[in-house]
Design a protein around this motif. Structure first.
Motif, PDB file in Angstrom:
ATOM      1  N   HIS A  18      36.363 -19.649  37.412  1.00  0.00           N
ATOM      2  CA  HIS A  18      34.707 -19.570  37.518  1.00  0.00           C
ATOM      3  C   HIS A  18      33.983 -18.640  36.502  1.00  0.00           C
ATOM      4  O   HIS A  18      34.574 -17.904  36.611  1.00  0.00           O
ATOM      5  N   ILE A  19      33.829 -19.420  35.591  1.00  0.00           N
ATOM      6  CA  ILE A  19      32.754 -19.136  34.767  1.00  0.00           C
ATOM      7  C   ILE A  19      31.502 -19.567  34.282  1.00  0.00           C
ATOM      8  O   ILE A  19      31.282 -20.378  35.119  1.00  0.00           O
ATOM      9  N   VAL A  20      31.413 -17.859  33.651  1.00  0.00           N
ATOM     10  CA  VAL A  20      29.799 -18.035  33.729  1.00  0.00           C
ATOM     11  C   VAL A  20      29.031 -17.832  32.512  1.00  0.00           C
ATOM     12  O   VAL A  20      30.129 -17.235  31.389  1.00  0.00           O
ATOM     13  N   ILE A  21      28.658 -18.587  31.863  1.00  0.00           N
ATOM     14  CA  ILE A  21      27.881 -18.613  30.071  1.00  0.00           C
ATOM     15  C   ILE A  21      26.171 -17.732  30.587  1.00  0.00           C
ATOM     16  O   ILE A  21      25.535 -18.882  30.554  1.00  0.00           O
ATOM     17  N   VAL A  22      26.545 -16.380  29.380  1.00  0.00           N
ATOM     18  CA  VAL A  22      24.555 -16.147  29.708  1.00  0.00           C
ATOM     19  C   VAL A  22      24.520 -15.886  27.490  1.00  0.00           C
ATOM     20  O   VAL A  22      25.725 -15.614  27.016  1.00  0.00           O
ATOM     21  N   THR A  23      23.311 -15.985  28.089  1.00  0.00           N
ATOM     22  CA  THR A  23      22.683 -15.956  26.387  1.00  0.00           C
ATOM     23  C   THR A  23      21.406 -15.056  27.014  1.00  0.00           C
ATOM     24  O   THR A  23      21.111 -15.132  27.378  1.00  0.00           O
ATOM     25  N   HIS A  24      21.270 -14.448  25.168  1.00  0.00           N
ATOM     26  CA  HIS A  24      20.281 -13.765  24.678  1.00  0.00           C
ATOM     27  C   HIS A  24      18.758 -14.505  25.866  1.00  0.00           C
ATOM     28  O   HIS A  24      18.320 -15.262  25.721  1.00  0.00           O
ATOM     29  N   TRP A  25      17.828 -13.623  25.937  1.00  0.00           N
ATOM     30  CA  TRP A  25      16.538 -13.407  26.320  1.00  0.00           C
ATOM     31  C   TRP A  25      15.089 -15.037  25.393  1.00  0.00           C
ATOM     32  O   TRP A  25      15.824 -14.130  24.318  1.00  0.00           O
ATOM     33  N   SER A  26      15.132 -15.701  25.956  1.00  0.00           N
ATOM     34  CA  SER A  26      13.823 -16.408  25.286  1.00  0.00           C
ATOM     35  C   SER A  26      15.003 -17.047  24.022  1.00  0.00           C
ATOM     36  O   SER A  26      15.195 -17.034  22.873  1.00  0.00           O
ATOM     37  N   PRO A  27      15.939 -17.875  24.767  1.00  0.00           N
ATOM     38  CA  PRO A  27      17.327 -18.835  23.677  1.00  0.00           C
ATOM     39  C   PRO A  27      16.761 -19.588  22.783  1.00  0.00           C
ATOM     40  O   PRO A  27      15.423 -20.340  23.226  1.00  0.00           O
ATOM     41  N   ASP A  28      17.636 -19.770  21.615  1.00  0.00           N
ATOM     42  CA  ASP A  28      17.021 -20.123  20.688  1.00  0.00           C
ATOM     43  C   ASP A  28      17.756 -21.760  20.820  1.00  0.00           C
ATOM     44  O   ASP A  28      19.034 -21.638  21.187  1.00  0.00           O
ATOM     45  N   GLY A  29      17.690 -22.115  19.142  1.00  0.00           N
ATOM     46  CA  GLY A  29      18.730 -22.943  19.139  1.00  0.00           C
ATOM     47  C   GLY A  29      20.154 -22.684  18.722  1.00  0.00           C
ATOM     48  O   GLY A  29      21.470 -23.957  19.620  1.00  0.00           O
ATOM     49  N   ASP A  30      20.917 -21.846  18.518  1.00  0.00           N
ATOM     50  CA  ASP A  30      22.231 -21.078  18.360  1.00  0.00           C
ATOM     51  C   ASP A  30      22.058 -20.737  19.833  1.00  0.00           C
ATOM     52  O   ASP A  30      23.611 -20.979  20.099  1.00  0.00           O
ATOM     53  N   ALA A  31      21.100 -20.382  20.402  1.00  0.00           N
ATOM     54  CA  ALA A  31      22.076 -19.539  21.914  1.00  0.00           C
ATOM     55  C   ALA A  31      22.170 -21.044  22.554  1.00  0.00           C
ATOM     56  O   ALA A  31      23.128 -20.932  23.702  1.00  0.00           O
ATOM     57  N   MET A  32      21.186 -21.593  22.888  1.00  0.00           N
ATOM     58  CA  MET A  32      21.748 -22.690  23.781  1.00  0.00           C
ATOM     59  C   MET A  32      22.312 -24.215  22.953  1.00  0.00           C
ATOM     60  O   MET A  32      23.478 -24.862  24.125  1.00  0.00           O
ATOM     61  N   GLY A  33      22.512 -23.886  22.079  1.00  0.00           N
ATOM     62  CA  GLY A  33      23.642 -24.832  21.446  1.00  0.00           C
ATOM     63  C   GLY A  33      25.454 -24.534  21.578  1.00  0.00           C
ATOM     64  O   GLY A  33      26.081 -25.017  21.434  1.00  0.00           O
ATOM     65  N   SER A  34      25.278 -22.889  21.387  1.00  0.00           N
ATOM     66  CA  SER A  34      26.539 -22.006  21.826  1.00  0.00           C
ATOM     67  C   SER A  34      26.728 -22.415  23.231  1.00  0.00           C
ATOM     68  O   SER A  34      27.853 -22.674  23.817  1.00  0.00           O
ATOM     69  N   SER A  35      25.873 -22.066  23.953  1.00  0.00           N
ATOM     70  CA  SER A  35      25.766 -22.132  25.198  1.00  0.00           C
ATOM     71  C   SER A  35      26.600 -23.243  26.080  1.00  0.00           C
ATOM     72  O   SER A  35      27.372 -23.348  26.705  1.00  0.00           O
ATOM     73  N   LEU A  36      25.851 -24.915  25.009  1.00  0.00           N
ATOM     74  CA  LEU A  36      26.628 -25.625  25.604  1.00  0.00           C
ATOM     75  C   LEU A  36      28.019 -26.652  25.561  1.00  0.00           C
ATOM     76  O   LEU A  36      28.321 -26.990  25.280  1.00  0.00           O
ATOM     77  N   GLY A  37      28.146 -25.976  23.497  1.00  0.00           N
ATOM     78  CA  GLY A  37      29.328 -25.735  23.526  1.00  0.00           C
ATOM     79  C   GLY A  37      29.728 -26.059  24.362  1.00  0.00           C
ATOM     80  O   GLY A  37      31.087 -26.309  24.775  1.00  0.00           O
ATOM     81  N   LEU A  38      30.410 -24.126  24.559  1.00  0.00           N
ATOM     82  CA  LEU A  38      31.155 -24.050  25.399  1.00  0.00           C
ATOM     83  C   LEU A  38      31.575 -24.416  26.439  1.00  0.00           C
ATOM     84  O   LEU A  38      32.656 -24.985  26.862  1.00  0.00           O
ATOM     85  N   TYR A  39      30.078 -24.658  27.462  1.00  0.00           N
ATOM     86  CA  TYR A  39      30.545 -25.686  28.315  1.00  0.00           C
ATOM     87  C   TYR A  39      31.122 -26.610  28.606  1.00  0.00           C
ATOM     88  O   TYR A  39      31.595 -26.467  29.404  1.00  0.00           O
ATOM     89  N   ASN A  40      30.392 -27.716  27.945  1.00  0.00           N
ATOM     90  CA  ASN A  40      31.493 -29.359  27.464  1.00  0.00           C
ATOM     91  C   ASN A  40      32.902 -28.589  27.133  1.00  0.00           C
ATOM     92  O   ASN A  40      33.540 -29.900  27.145  1.00  0.00           O
ATOM     93  N   TYR A  41      32.723 -27.762  26.812  1.00  0.00           N
ATOM     94  CA  TYR A  41      34.605 -27.262  26.396  1.00  0.00           C
ATOM     95  C   TYR A  41      35.268 -27.190  27.240  1.00  0.00           C
ATOM     96  O   TYR A  41      36.163 -27.938  27.806  1.00  0.00           O
ATOM     97  N   LEU A  42      34.684 -26.128  28.712  1.00  0.00           N
ATOM     98  CA  LEU A  42      35.512 -25.398  29.429  1.00  0.00           C
ATOM     99  C   LEU A  42      35.520 -27.140  29.994  1.00  0.00           C
ATOM    100  O   LEU A  42      36.007 -26.860  31.076  1.00  0.00           O
ATOM    101  N   ILE A  43      34.701 -27.123  30.699  1.00  0.00           N
ATOM    102  CA  ILE A  43      35.519 -27.990  31.873  1.00  0.00           C
ATOM    103  C   ILE A  43      35.701 -29.413  31.451  1.00  0.00           C
ATOM    104  O   ILE A  43      36.232 -30.045  32.510  1.00  0.00           O
TER     105      ILE A  43
END
Ligand code: 5GP
Ligand code: MN
Length: 330
Positions: A18-43
């Motif tokens: 069970h994995i959670v990915i969190v990123t910083h307050w007011s996410p920007d392109g790098d915050a969401m790109g890295s979070s969803l990039g890692l998400y699409n790898y881990l799934i």
């Protein structure tokens, strides 16, 4: 990340978690790109993965693959608390201090999950067992690319991951123009395009979705709100809540405005102040050796990179500007 950490995390992730990915307050392109990039790898590795953001983010990022599954803590605290409490591992991306995720930080702090920081900001705090940290990385997306390669899974980088990671690399490097851009940045970008990143289309989605209101707000800032302090090589903008309302402000509408102040000849320090949620959000940018991370930490309870940082002020907008000018003279 040390070799023993790499094999330890590799072994840990060899079974579904069970994995959670969190990123910083007011996410920007790098915050969401890295979070969803890692998400699409881990799934792809059969993990159960949830991305949790502390608050909302600009609509020009909603097209990122996997975005529909993201939980916004400010809107949906109770399901977010549940996944955080039940996680085996929490990845903390594009930030390195729990105060950067506000009240979500309390949940992450008390969760028994193992923590892994992947980040490129200065002065990381020591709250994670695993850390992939490099201040020379142009973006956290670059580090996610490295992380997937370290796990021996470069072949799993598909079009979805490529689109996510290219987005963060593009936005954090100011479209490949900041000094953090180096040969490795371009090599990774080339690899991502090779596996399907839609580079021209991504640029279009991020930068060509302007609304009339956003452009008029930018015009107003440039024509009416720019203050240049030549004696300090400094220029700044300040916007009140009423001004935002007048231009029907939406999240992301002032992103990048600070760079116009920095683009003035002879200016090496630029700032942007905006009234938000009863506080003043500050953005700082510099050219050359003036370290805005230290400046933001010392005077505005913030941090970031040497040439791009941010912080907060609890004073009024006018008082914040007075404080800013008075510390400049120091
Ligand atoms: P921006 O000015 O675009 O919001 O942020 C510039 C850089 O500083 C980004 O890397 C961002 O993550 C970081 N940053 C922005 N605000 C804060 C803050 O309040 N605290 C810390 N530690 N970093 C911040
Ligand atoms: Mn970043």
């Amino acid at each position: 990340m040390k070799a023993n950490q790499v094999s330890e995390i590799q072994a840990f992730l060899s079974k579904p978690k069970h994995i959670v990915i969190v990123t910083h307050w007011s996410p920007d392109g790098d915050a969401m790109g890295s979070s969803l990039g890692l998400y699409n790898y881990l799934i792809q590795k059969k993990h159960k993965v949830t991305v949790v953001t502390p608050n909302d983010y600009p609509a020009f990022l909603f097209w990122l693959p996997g975005n529909e599954k993201v939980i916004n803590f400010t809107e949906k605290a109770s399901p977010a608390k549940k996944v955080v409490a039940n996680a085996d591992i929490i990845f903390c991306l594009d930030f390195n201090s729990l105060k950067r995720i506000d009240v979500l930080g309390d949940e992450v702090g008390k969760s028994p999950a193992i923590k892994c920081i992947i980040d490129h900001h200065l002065q990381p705090e020591d709250f994670a067992k695993f850390m992939l940290h490099d201040i020379k990385a142009c973006s956290t997306c670059e580090l996610i690319y490295d992380f997937i390669a370290l796990m021996g899974d470069e072949k799993l980088i598909n079009k979805d991951i490529a689109n996510c990671l290219y987005t963060g690399i593009m936005t954090d490097t100011g479209s490949f123009r900041f000094p953090s851009t180096n040969p490795k940045t371009h090599r990774i970008a080339a690899d991502l395009i090779e596996v399907g990143a839609e580079n021209a289309e991504i640029h279009n989605r991020i930068y060509d979705g302007n609304t009339e209101d956003k452009l008029k707000l930018l015009g107003y800032c440039l024509a009416e709100k720019l203050t240049v302090l030549k004696e300090y090589g400094t220029a700044f903008f300040a916007l009140s809540n009423d001004e935002l309302k007048h231009f029907n402000y939406k999240k992301g509408d002032t992103e990048g405005v600070v760079n116009y102040a920095l683009s003035i000849e002879g200016i090496h320090f630029a700032a942007f102040f905006v009234e938000r949620d009863g506080e003043i959000k500050t953005s700082f940018r510099s050219k050359g050796s003036f370290n805005v991370n230290l400046f933001a930490r010392k005077y505005f309870n913030g941090g970031g990179h040497a040439n791009a940082a941010g912080g907060m002020s609890e004073l009024s907008l006018d008082e914040t500007i007075i404080k800013f000018i008075s510390v400049l003279s120091k």
